[in-house]
Motif scaffolding. Structure first.
Motif, PDB file in Angstrom:
ATOM      1  N   GLY A 190       0.882  -1.081   0.057  1.00  0.00           N
ATOM      2  CA  GLY A 190      -0.027  -0.038   0.171  1.00  0.00           C
ATOM      3  C   GLY A 190       0.929   1.084   0.048  1.00  0.00           C
ATOM      4  N   HIS A 191       0.773   2.162   0.944  1.00  0.00           N
ATOM      5  CA  HIS A 191       1.465   3.444   1.099  1.00  0.00           C
ATOM      6  C   HIS A 191       2.580   3.074   1.889  1.00  0.00           C
ATOM      7  N   ASN A 192       3.130   1.848   2.317  1.00  0.00           N
ATOM      8  CA  ASN A 192       3.887   1.833   3.476  1.00  0.00           C
ATOM      9  C   ASN A 192       5.158   1.338   2.735  1.00  0.00           C
ATOM     10  N   ILE A 193       6.444   1.843   2.796  1.00  0.00           N
ATOM     11  CA  ILE A 193       7.425   1.437   2.514  1.00  0.00           C
ATOM     12  C   ILE A 193       8.351   0.775   3.659  1.00  0.00           C
ATOM     13  N   ARG A 194       8.704  -0.346   3.649  1.00  0.00           N
ATOM     14  CA  ARG A 194       9.386  -0.936   4.985  1.00  0.00           C
ATOM     15  C   ARG A 194      10.795  -1.305   4.703  1.00  0.00           C
ATOM     16  N   MET A 195      11.799  -0.997   5.189  1.00  0.00           N
ATOM     17  CA  MET A 195      13.050  -1.564   4.905  1.00  0.00           C
ATOM     18  C   MET A 195      12.931  -2.946   5.603  1.00  0.00           C
ATOM     19  N   VAL A 196      13.667  -3.858   4.804  1.00  0.00           N
ATOM     20  CA  VAL A 196      13.551  -5.186   5.471  1.00  0.00           C
ATOM     21  C   VAL A 196      14.963  -5.519   5.899  1.00  0.00           C
ATOM     22  N   ALA A 197      15.927  -5.196   5.257  1.00  0.00           N
ATOM     23  CA  ALA A 197      17.419  -5.262   5.526  1.00  0.00           C
ATOM     24  C   ALA A 197      18.316  -4.345   4.793  1.00  0.00           C
ATOM     25  N   THR A 198      19.324  -4.135   5.252  1.00  0.00           N
ATOM     26  CA  THR A 198      20.138  -3.126   4.534  1.00  0.00           C
ATOM     27  C   THR A 198      21.627  -3.369   4.835  1.00  0.00           C
ATOM     28  N   ASN A 199      22.660  -3.290   3.798  1.00  0.00           N
ATOM     29  CA  ASN A 199      23.940  -3.298   4.202  1.00  0.00           C
ATOM     30  C   ASN A 199      24.652  -2.585   3.229  1.00  0.00           C
ATOM     31  N   GLY A 200      26.013  -2.354   3.464  1.00  0.00           N
ATOM     32  CA  GLY A 200      26.730  -1.638   2.331  1.00  0.00           C
ATOM     33  C   GLY A 200      28.175  -1.582   2.875  1.00  0.00           C
ATOM     34  N   ASP A 201      28.829  -0.905   2.170  1.00  0.00           N
ATOM     35  CA  ASP A 201      30.424  -0.470   2.436  1.00  0.00           C
ATOM     36  C   ASP A 201      30.586   0.987   2.093  1.00  0.00           C
ATOM     37  N   HIS A 202      30.742   1.939   2.933  1.00  0.00           N
ATOM     38  CA  HIS A 202      31.030   3.264   2.438  1.00  0.00           C
ATOM     39  C   HIS A 202      32.321   3.630   2.010  1.00  0.00           C
ATOM     40  N   ARG A 203      33.145   2.525   1.667  1.00  0.00           N
ATOM     41  CA  ARG A 203      34.521   2.556   1.040  1.00  0.00           C
ATOM     42  C   ARG A 203      34.645   2.060  -0.100  1.00  0.00           C
ATOM     43  N   LEU A 204      33.395   1.816  -0.868  1.00  0.00           N
ATOM     44  CA  LEU A 204      33.395   1.134  -1.995  1.00  0.00           C
ATOM     45  C   LEU A 204      32.503   1.830  -3.020  1.00  0.00           C
ATOM     46  N   GLY A 205      33.249   2.238  -4.188  1.00  0.00           N
ATOM     47  CA  GLY A 205      32.402   2.976  -5.084  1.00  0.00           C
ATOM     48  C   GLY A 205      33.421   3.003  -6.539  1.00  0.00           C
ATOM     49  N   GLY A 206      32.836   4.028  -7.448  1.00  0.00           N
ATOM     50  CA  GLY A 206      33.356   4.256  -8.590  1.00  0.00           C
ATOM     51  C   GLY A 206      34.731   4.568  -8.563  1.00  0.00           C
ATOM     52  N   LYS A 207      35.123   5.308  -7.436  1.00  0.00           N
ATOM     53  CA  LYS A 207      36.722   5.581  -7.167  1.00  0.00           C
ATOM     54  C   LYS A 207      37.786   4.658  -7.418  1.00  0.00           C
ATOM     55  N   ASP A 208      37.110   3.357  -6.855  1.00  0.00           N
ATOM     56  CA  ASP A 208      37.943   1.963  -6.613  1.00  0.00           C
ATOM     57  C   ASP A 208      38.225   1.476  -8.041  1.00  0.00           C
ATOM     58  N   TRP A 209      37.143   1.740  -9.036  1.00  0.00           N
ATOM     59  CA  TRP A 209      37.654   1.445 -10.503  1.00  0.00           C
ATOM     60  C   TRP A 209      38.518   2.229 -11.056  1.00  0.00           C
ATOM     61  N   ASP A 210      38.274   3.501 -10.726  1.00  0.00           N
ATOM     62  CA  ASP A 210      39.228   4.505 -11.345  1.00  0.00           C
ATOM     63  C   ASP A 210      40.659   4.168 -10.970  1.00  0.00           C
ATOM     64  N   ASP A 211      40.585   3.917  -9.585  1.00  0.00           N
ATOM     65  CA  ASP A 211      42.045   3.782  -8.886  1.00  0.00           C
ATOM     66  C   ASP A 211      42.837   2.674  -9.789  1.00  0.00           C
ATOM     67  N   VAL A 212      41.899   1.512 -10.245  1.00  0.00           N
ATOM     68  CA  VAL A 212      42.599   0.374 -10.881  1.00  0.00           C
ATOM     69  C   VAL A 212      43.270   0.838 -12.262  1.00  0.00           C
ATOM     70  N   ILE A 213      42.575   1.716 -12.778  1.00  0.00           N
ATOM     71  CA  ILE A 213      43.034   2.466 -14.264  1.00  0.00           C
ATOM     72  C   ILE A 213      44.510   3.245 -13.956  1.00  0.00           C
ATOM     73  N   VAL A 214      44.109   4.150 -12.671  1.00  0.00           N
ATOM     74  CA  VAL A 214      45.359   4.988 -12.490  1.00  0.00           C
ATOM     75  C   VAL A 214      46.695   4.228 -11.944  1.00  0.00           C
ATOM     76  N   ASN A 215      46.474   3.176 -11.348  1.00  0.00           N
ATOM     77  CA  ASN A 215      47.571   2.398 -10.967  1.00  0.00           C
ATOM     78  C   ASN A 215      48.224   1.591 -12.113  1.00  0.00           C
ATOM     79  N   ARG A 216      47.196   1.092 -13.107  1.00  0.00           N
ATOM     80  CA  ARG A 216      47.605   0.593 -14.214  1.00  0.00           C
ATOM     81  C   ARG A 216      48.496   1.473 -15.048  1.00  0.00           C
ATOM     82  N   VAL A 217      48.147   2.746 -15.162  1.00  0.00           N
ATOM     83  CA  VAL A 217      48.852   3.698 -16.272  1.00  0.00           C
ATOM     84  C   VAL A 217      50.314   4.055 -15.424  1.00  0.00           C
TER      85      VAL A 217
END
Ligand code: AMP
Length: 520
Positions: A190-217
């Motif tokens: 209905g109009h109720n949004i209920r979070m059932v479970a949540t998890n994450g990593d706030h040190r993981l994101g696009g920058k980590d992918w960028d860093d792989v290219i940075v290190n390769r170059v």
């Protein structure tokens, strides 16, 4: 009648966005003064000016020492753990975020041609108490009345219109942004949004992918010229933006080339999508593991899901989509722009909250057209039930083991708002005061948890050992914790004194300080 205008703000690690409800009741992204729909969360200090956005980002190569980025990762840290100094002034994480919010507010006012008074600001679902408090403070410092802090996945679900559907459904929100990763399972009934479970990593994101290219170059540069191009800050920042551009190209093309020059020498590195995917496989695996953990926490099978929503620019990447498609048999929701979904959801929630406020107070704050048009779209106020993402406990003394331990007051994944009450005995006779240490974390060892603050209550004299102390934890809808201690008839109730972020008396001072700075 006091006229108010509310916006929704996605305060992102790498990019931020603002949205409003237009005169036709439709949520719209507000372009910034550079006519862009998203604003890089980057600040450049120039004397009395703070420049936020693309101009600052472009200058990050030329003047890296006057640039601040990735502030979101520092939110909630006290000043002694994180600060930046410019022109002899110290800035905390809240103040720096406030500058980004000021830019969004100012640009919105220019675009809308009216003052912006209120905002709903989004945060990752796993943001803890200190990080949420810091976000509210940042909003206040920017001169905004923060109506509510909502979780990014909830905002995304609202943007997808899932709160208005007839059938109940279970939704998996996969949010991979520039600097953070967040997965959430939600149940919409209905109009109720209920979070059932949540998890994450706030040190993981696009920058980590960028860093792989940075290190390769950088490796290739070192191999050819015997020099490390990352030791020079300017060269490093330059290479970072080239890496980001190369990564984005590889989302639509099979190969790309990165050219980098430093100290009069240069290299050219050819990179195929296949090689890039191989080199970043471990990052996708980390995402996958967190997805599996959250499904276990939700006690669900992938076949129980009705929809997968993709949020964050990184979900445009084929390898990320493929990983999710392999995990889940349900189609990926594509209708909403992943960069804009969160701000759009936040603005819808802002209007709903203001409509609710109008109804309760009888005072009209919104333009008649907005009220009518919005109500005709959706009459009822959506109910959001969030769950706690961390266990909140209290440090107690174990008389038998002679050591401190953590007693969980509100366990992880409890529906909010939540209240927990418990009684404890004083540790010894004639204690002059009871000091309650409030911690956040999943361990029973105090050293492995984060201390949120302490509550200190005076005790009447001559109390025997084991005299009852009542402890109440109250977690409100913004996921901010209030703690009260009552001891032995002493009605003293004390709110948590945080040892993170700005104290309330520092907020006014900080606000005045920021006013001296021109933000553009
Ligand atoms: P967000 O914080 O949600 O705005 O996500 C921004 C991140 O998404 C940055 O790391 C961007 O480089 C990345 N991104 C945006 N568009 C693309 C794309 N087409 N392909 C790969 N990554 C992208």
């Amino acid at each position: 009648m006091s006229h108010r205008k509310a916006i929704g703000i996605d305060l992102g690690t790498t990019f931020s966005a603002a949205a409003h409800i237009d005169d036709y009741g439709k949520p719209q992204i507000i372009p910034n003064s550079e006519s862009e729909r998203i604003t890089p969360s980057v600040i450049l200090f120039e004397g009395e000016n703070a420049v936020v956005g693309t101009l600052a980002k472009n200058n990050s190569v030329a003047e890296p020492e006057r640039i601040v980025d990735f502030v979101k990762r520092e939110m909630g840290k006290p000043r002694d753990q994180f600060y930046r100094e410019f022109n002899g002034r110290i800035y905390s994480a809240e103040e720096l975020s406030a500058l980004i919010l000021k830019k969004l507010k100012g640009d919105a006012e220019r675009f809308l041609k009216e003052p912006v008074t209120d905002a709903v600001i989004t945060v990752p679902a796993y943001f803890n108490d200190a990080e949420r408090t810091a976000t509210i403070t940042a909003g206040q410092l920017a001169g905004l009345n923060v109506l509510q802090i909502i979780n990014e996945p909830t905002a995304a679900a609202v943007a997808y219109g899932l709160d208005k559907l007839e059938e109940d459904q279970t939704v998996f929100v996969f949010d991979l942004g520039g600097g953070t990763f967040d997965v959430t399972v939600m149940r919409i009934e209905g109009h109720n949004i209920r979070m059932v479970a949540t998890n994450g990593d706030h040190r993981l994101g696009g920058k980590d992918w960028d860093d792989v290219i940075v290190n390769r170059v950088a490796e290739e540069f070192d191999r050819e010229h015997g020099e490390n191009p990352l030791l020079d800050l300017q060269s490093y920042q330059d290479l970072q933006s080239r890496a980001l551009a190369a990564k984005m190209q590889l989302s639509s093309r099979e190969r790309t080339a990165i050219v980098h020059s430093y100290n009069g020498k240069s290299v050219k590195v050819e990179l195929t999508r296949a090689e890039f995917e191989k080199r970043t496989q471990h990052l996708v695996e980390r995402c996958k593991t967190i997805c599996e953990i959250v499904m276990q926490e939700a006690k669900m099978q992938w076949s129980d899901l009705d929809k997968v929503l993709l949020v964050g620019g990184m979900t445009r990447m084929p390898m990320v989509r493929e990983m999710i498609a392999k995990l889940s048999p349900v189609p990926l929701g594509n209708e909403v722009n992943p960069d804009e979904a969160v701000a759009i959801g936040a603005t819808i929630q802002a209007i709903l909250l203001m409509l609710d406020e109008e109804e309760k107070s009888g005072e009209k704050m919104l333009p008649e057209e907005t009220r009518q048009q919005f109500s005709s779209h959706d009459g009822a106020l959506m109910q959001i039930t969030n769950i706690t993402s961390h266990t909140l406990g209290v440090v107690l003394w174990d008389d038998r083991q002679l050591e401190e331990y953590v007693f969980p007051m509100i366990r992880k994944m409890t529906a909010m708002p939540a209240t927990a009450k418990n009684y404890f005995g004083t540790a010894s006779a004639n204690m002059p005061r009871a000091v309650v240490r409030i911690v956040e974390g999943e361990s029973s060892l105090p050293g492995e948890c984060v201390t949120l603050g302490t509550c200190d209550v005076e005790l009447p004299p001559f109390l025997p050992k084991g005299s009852p102390v009542e402890l109440v934890y109250e977690y409100n809808a913004n996921q901010i914790l209030e703690v009260a201690v009552q001891a032995c008839g002493n009605e003293t109730k004390i709110s948590i004194e945080r040892n993170t972020g700005l104290a309330p008396h520092e907020v006014a001072q900080a606000k005045a300080g920021l006013a001296a700075l021109n933000v553009s």
